[in-house]
Write a protein that holds these residues in place. Sequence first.
Motif, PDB file in Angstrom:
ATOM      1  N   ALA A   1       0.819  -1.208   0.000  1.00  0.00           N
ATOM      2  CA  ALA A   1       0.000   0.000   0.000  1.00  0.00           C
ATOM      3  C   ALA A   1       0.857   1.263   0.000  1.00  0.00           C
ATOM      4  CB  ALA A   1      -0.930  -0.009   1.206  1.00  0.00           C
ATOM      5  N   LEU A   2       1.959   1.253   0.749  1.00  0.00           N
ATOM      6  CA  LEU A   2       2.807   2.435   0.813  1.00  0.00           C
ATOM      7  C   LEU A   2       3.462   2.729  -0.530  1.00  0.00           C
ATOM      8  CD1 LEU A   2       4.113   4.683   2.447  1.00  0.00           C
ATOM      9  CD2 LEU A   2       5.917   3.086   3.091  1.00  0.00           C
ATOM     10  N   ALA A   3       3.966   1.676  -1.193  1.00  0.00           N
ATOM     11  CA  ALA A   3       4.593   1.880  -2.504  1.00  0.00           C
ATOM     12  C   ALA A   3       3.563   2.376  -3.517  1.00  0.00           C
ATOM     13  CB  ALA A   3       5.223   0.575  -2.986  1.00  0.00           C
ATOM     14  N   ALA A   4       2.353   1.827  -3.450  1.00  0.00           N
ATOM     15  CA  ALA A   4       1.296   2.298  -4.347  1.00  0.00           C
ATOM     16  C   ALA A   4       0.974   3.761  -4.078  1.00  0.00           C
ATOM     17  CB  ALA A   4       0.043   1.433  -4.173  1.00  0.00           C
ATOM     18  N   THR A   5       0.945   4.132  -2.811  1.00  0.00           N
ATOM     19  CA  THR A   5       0.670   5.522  -2.441  1.00  0.00           C
ATOM     20  C   THR A   5       1.744   6.452  -2.976  1.00  0.00           C
ATOM     21  OG1 THR A   5      -0.389   4.748  -0.415  1.00  0.00           O
ATOM     22  CG2 THR A   5       0.206   7.073  -0.505  1.00  0.00           C
ATOM     23  N   ALA A   6       3.008   6.053  -2.814  1.00  0.00           N
ATOM     24  CA  ALA A   6       4.112   6.894  -3.263  1.00  0.00           C
ATOM     25  C   ALA A   6       4.102   7.090  -4.777  1.00  0.00           C
ATOM     26  CB  ALA A   6       5.441   6.275  -2.820  1.00  0.00           C
ATOM     27  N   ALA A   7       3.652   6.064  -5.510  1.00  0.00           N
ATOM     28  CA  ALA A   7       3.675   6.146  -6.971  1.00  0.00           C
ATOM     29  C   ALA A   7       2.457   6.857  -7.552  1.00  0.00           C
ATOM     30  CB  ALA A   7       3.772   4.733  -7.563  1.00  0.00           C
ATOM     31  N   LEU A   8       1.360   6.876  -6.807  1.00  0.00           N
ATOM     32  CA  LEU A   8       0.103   7.416  -7.345  1.00  0.00           C
ATOM     33  C   LEU A   8       0.205   8.839  -7.901  1.00  0.00           C
ATOM     34  CD1 LEU A   8      -2.753   6.106  -5.028  1.00  0.00           C
ATOM     35  CD2 LEU A   8      -2.632   5.925  -7.508  1.00  0.00           C
ATOM     36  N   PRO A   9       0.839   9.785  -7.179  1.00  0.00           N
ATOM     37  CA  PRO A   9       0.838  11.159  -7.690  1.00  0.00           C
ATOM     38  C   PRO A   9       1.443  11.315  -9.081  1.00  0.00           C
ATOM     39  CG  PRO A   9       1.481  11.132  -5.388  1.00  0.00           C
ATOM     40  CD  PRO A   9       1.450   9.713  -5.841  1.00  0.00           C
ATOM     41  N   LEU A  10       2.370  10.435  -9.449  1.00  0.00           N
ATOM     42  CA  LEU A  10       3.031  10.566 -10.747  1.00  0.00           C
ATOM     43  C   LEU A  10       2.218   9.988 -11.898  1.00  0.00           C
ATOM     44  CD1 LEU A  10       6.862   9.896 -10.368  1.00  0.00           C
ATOM     45  CD2 LEU A  10       5.732  11.943 -11.229  1.00  0.00           C
ATOM     46  N   LEU A  56       8.669  14.279  -2.594  1.00  0.00           N
ATOM     47  CA  LEU A  56       8.349  14.815  -1.274  1.00  0.00           C
ATOM     48  C   LEU A  56       7.121  14.132  -0.684  1.00  0.00           C
ATOM     49  CD1 LEU A  56       8.969  18.622  -1.919  1.00  0.00           C
ATOM     50  CD2 LEU A  56      10.304  17.125  -0.413  1.00  0.00           C
ATOM     51  N   ALA A  57       6.117  13.864  -1.526  1.00  0.00           N
ATOM     52  CA  ALA A  57       4.918  13.162  -1.045  1.00  0.00           C
ATOM     53  C   ALA A  57       5.269  11.755  -0.562  1.00  0.00           C
ATOM     54  CB  ALA A  57       3.870  13.097  -2.153  1.00  0.00           C
ATOM     55  N   ALA A  58       6.122  11.064  -1.322  1.00  0.00           N
ATOM     56  CA  ALA A  58       6.523   9.711  -0.933  1.00  0.00           C
ATOM     57  C   ALA A  58       7.335   9.735   0.361  1.00  0.00           C
ATOM     58  CB  ALA A  58       7.333   9.072  -2.056  1.00  0.00           C
ATOM     59  N   ALA A  59       8.269  10.689   0.479  1.00  0.00           N
ATOM     60  CA  ALA A  59       9.097  10.776   1.680  1.00  0.00           C
ATOM     61  C   ALA A  59       8.259  11.099   2.913  1.00  0.00           C
ATOM     62  CB  ALA A  59      10.185  11.835   1.480  1.00  0.00           C
ATOM     63  N   PHE A  60       7.295  12.006   2.759  1.00  0.00           N
ATOM     64  CA  PHE A  60       6.408  12.330   3.879  1.00  0.00           C
ATOM     65  C   PHE A  60       5.612  11.105   4.307  1.00  0.00           C
ATOM     66  CE2 PHE A  60       1.915  13.362   4.806  1.00  0.00           C
ATOM     67  CZ  PHE A  60       2.089  13.874   6.089  1.00  0.00           C
ATOM     68  N   SER A  61       5.064  10.360   3.335  1.00  0.00           N
ATOM     69  CA  SER A  61       4.278   9.167   3.657  1.00  0.00           C
ATOM     70  C   SER A  61       5.122   8.150   4.409  1.00  0.00           C
ATOM     71  CB  SER A  61       3.723   8.542   2.369  1.00  0.00           C
ATOM     72  OG  SER A  61       2.926   9.460   1.661  1.00  0.00           O
ATOM     73  N   ILE A  62       6.359   7.935   3.968  1.00  0.00           N
ATOM     74  CA  ILE A  62       7.236   6.962   4.621  1.00  0.00           C
ATOM     75  C   ILE A  62       7.569   7.398   6.040  1.00  0.00           C
ATOM     76  CG2 ILE A  62       9.549   5.950   4.562  1.00  0.00           C
ATOM     77  CD1 ILE A  62       9.335   6.033   1.485  1.00  0.00           C
ATOM     78  N   ALA A  63       7.899   8.675   6.218  1.00  0.00           N
ATOM     79  CA  ALA A  63       8.228   9.170   7.558  1.00  0.00           C
ATOM     80  C   ALA A  63       7.043   9.029   8.506  1.00  0.00           C
ATOM     81  CB  ALA A  63       8.673  10.636   7.473  1.00  0.00           C
ATOM     82  N   LEU A  64       5.855   9.360   8.014  1.00  0.00           N
ATOM     83  CA  LEU A  64       4.664   9.258   8.859  1.00  0.00           C
ATOM     84  C   LEU A  64       4.378   7.805   9.218  1.00  0.00           C
ATOM     85  CD1 LEU A  64       2.422  10.965  10.125  1.00  0.00           C
ATOM     86  CD2 LEU A  64       1.082  10.609   8.043  1.00  0.00           C
ATOM     87  N   LEU A  65       4.562   6.901   8.266  1.00  0.00           N
ATOM     88  CA  LEU A  65       4.332   5.484   8.519  1.00  0.00           C
ATOM     89  C   LEU A  65       5.329   4.946   9.538  1.00  0.00           C
ATOM     90  CD1 LEU A  65       2.724   2.960   7.784  1.00  0.00           C
ATOM     91  CD2 LEU A  65       4.435   2.490   6.038  1.00  0.00           C
ATOM     92  N   LEU A  66       6.589   5.355   9.443  1.00  0.00           N
ATOM     93  CA  LEU A  66       7.594   4.894  10.394  1.00  0.00           C
ATOM     94  C   LEU A  66       7.279   5.365  11.809  1.00  0.00           C
ATOM     95  CD1 LEU A  66      10.892   5.359   8.347  1.00  0.00           C
ATOM     96  CD2 LEU A  66       9.790   3.209   8.993  1.00  0.00           C
ATOM     97  N   ALA A  72       4.752  24.539 -11.640  1.00  0.00           N
ATOM     98  CA  ALA A  72       3.954  24.880 -12.818  1.00  0.00           C
ATOM     99  C   ALA A  72       2.803  23.889 -12.999  1.00  0.00           C
ATOM    100  CB  ALA A  72       4.836  24.908 -14.058  1.00  0.00           C
ATOM    101  N   GLU A  73       3.089  22.605 -12.808  1.00  0.00           N
ATOM    102  CA  GLU A  73       2.066  21.567 -12.934  1.00  0.00           C
ATOM    103  C   GLU A  73       2.185  20.627 -11.737  1.00  0.00           C
ATOM    104  OE1 GLU A  73       1.454  19.690 -16.683  1.00  0.00           O
ATOM    105  OE2 GLU A  73       2.331  21.353 -17.802  1.00  0.00           O
ATOM    106  N   PRO A  74       1.628  21.001 -10.586  1.00  0.00           N
ATOM    107  CA  PRO A  74       1.777  20.182  -9.370  1.00  0.00           C
ATOM    108  C   PRO A  74       1.060  18.853  -9.486  1.00  0.00           C
ATOM    109  CG  PRO A  74       0.167  21.932  -9.030  1.00  0.00           C
ATOM    110  CD  PRO A  74       0.809  22.203 -10.363  1.00  0.00           C
ATOM    111  N   VAL A  75       1.542  17.884  -8.706  1.00  0.00           N
ATOM    112  CA  VAL A  75       0.916  16.560  -8.737  1.00  0.00           C
ATOM    113  C   VAL A  75      -0.406  16.564  -7.972  1.00  0.00           C
ATOM    114  CG1 VAL A  75       3.078  15.306  -9.006  1.00  0.00           C
ATOM    115  CG2 VAL A  75       2.256  15.836  -6.713  1.00  0.00           C
ATOM    116  N   LEU A  76      -0.562  17.481  -7.027  1.00  0.00           N
ATOM    117  CA  LEU A  76      -1.811  17.599  -6.275  1.00  0.00           C
ATOM    118  C   LEU A  76      -2.117  19.084  -6.086  1.00  0.00           C
ATOM    119  CD1 LEU A  76      -4.016  15.947  -4.822  1.00  0.00           C
ATOM    120  CD2 LEU A  76      -2.711  16.212  -2.713  1.00  0.00           C
ATOM    121  N   PRO A  77      -2.791  19.712  -7.070  1.00  0.00           N
ATOM    122  CA  PRO A  77      -3.057  21.154  -6.993  1.00  0.00           C
ATOM    123  C   PRO A  77      -3.789  21.534  -5.712  1.00  0.00           C
ATOM    124  CG  PRO A  77      -3.634  20.280  -9.153  1.00  0.00           C
ATOM    125  CD  PRO A  77      -3.348  19.106  -8.282  1.00  0.00           C
TER     126      PRO A  77
END
Length: 507
Positions: A59-68, A209-219, A257-262
Amino acid sequence: MTAPLTAARRRIGFAVCLVTMLLAVLDQNIVSAVTVPIARDLDPVHGIDRIPWLITAFALAATAALPLYGKLCDTLGAKRVFLGAVAIFLAGSALCGAAGSMEWLIAFRAVQGVGGGGLMSVTMVVIAQLKDPARKGAARGSAVGGLVAGAGMALGPLLGAYLADHADWRWIFYVNLPIGVAVLAVAAVVLDLPVPGARHRLDYLGAALAAAFSIALLLVTEWGGRKYAWGSPVVLGLIGGAAVLLALFLWRQATAAEPVLPLGLFRVRTVRVAFAVQALSGVAMMGSIVYVMLYLQVARGVDPTDASLFMLPLALGLTAVGLLTARLGWLPRTTVLSGSVCAGLAMGLLALSGTGTDLWAVRGEMLLLGVGFGQLLGQLIVMVQQAVPVRRLGVATTGIRFFQTLGGALGTALFGTVLARVYAAEGPGGSASGIAALRGGERADAVAAFTSAVDVVFLCAAGAMALALVLALRLPRGAVEEESPGPALSPFPGAHPGPRSNAAAPR
């Protein structure tokens, strides 16, 4: 210029998408029924303590990849990204089947998760492009997708337990290979989707940054109070790091210019409330599947196959409600409120389970849980899609998937921490992994302590659904578009802008 798809190709493509979604959800949940056999085979001493990571890695890897994935579809075309996601998923499946330790299996589950995240999100983009370009309508497609996802969530543990009992647990991963190869072959021939004419920038920094935040929060949720004290430098450092990463992510989304999550999406009340409710629903769903299986196998001594049969009432509730929701004619808001009440009540009843609870009562609670989640699946996606312009359908849909997946990942890790702490406080000493080796009165005390710990987990899940209900009350009564920044754009890259759907027009 892409030739119009024939009706036959559209039907075949839609079937391929449904199979792909089912494959992704099945694999995300198939492990839950066989976590105990896997742990005992690969790591008899500490395996059960690592089960949350086995579930969370995907689930975490899927979360990290989703924004892209949304931006990749805009840049490379949905077909290429779809085929790439399936290929990554198959590679991860093969590696998981060959894993020789819990550490490697967890790592390979993360590889699977990268592909699995694409299977769910990119498939929704493909379905949108398979439809008539003049139609925005997502309600029926989202309902079907939600029904497929619900069936996979319920049937995954049943299939996993059957394969573990009659073959080997490694086949829960190998079974993906022939199905996935067939999907690749058919999709490569049948899918003839639009290729974007204009290039878009990929916000790699924002995604990282989204992936790193998710990992830190999960840890923090995984290590806090278990491996390290809450006041230890490690946990405090992770909390500080997560806060900094979140601030950097928000800054990046405000300036890219084109954020992954406006960030503009969060100005729409329907979107921000739906994101929060979806995250809380993800927390509760993971708790219901994973920890019902643990309760049945560890506390009640039910073997994996028989335990997985307890998912059938859940599947029945999901299927029945999924088929009836459209016929009832309820507004999405009403359905979300009703589903939150039913799911929360079911989790509360599960929290009363003991070592002597009638197993038919557990089956009834799972049926009620299915009725609740059946009303939630897909409805929040419908509300979000109707609340944003067509040009933001992709990022809005990816966003709600991101919050659901993140909620599920965090919920699994947090519930694992709660389970370990309560058992350590009430048990005979040691971890829950050692219950199988105990005998006599010591084993009875350990099982009672484990049951009490699982009940606390269910109570936390019920609390999550209660909070979801409170937030859902803030959803608007009408599913109308709340943001009108300009003319609606066609979801097909390179197509001309089209008229707005009447259902989404401001009233």
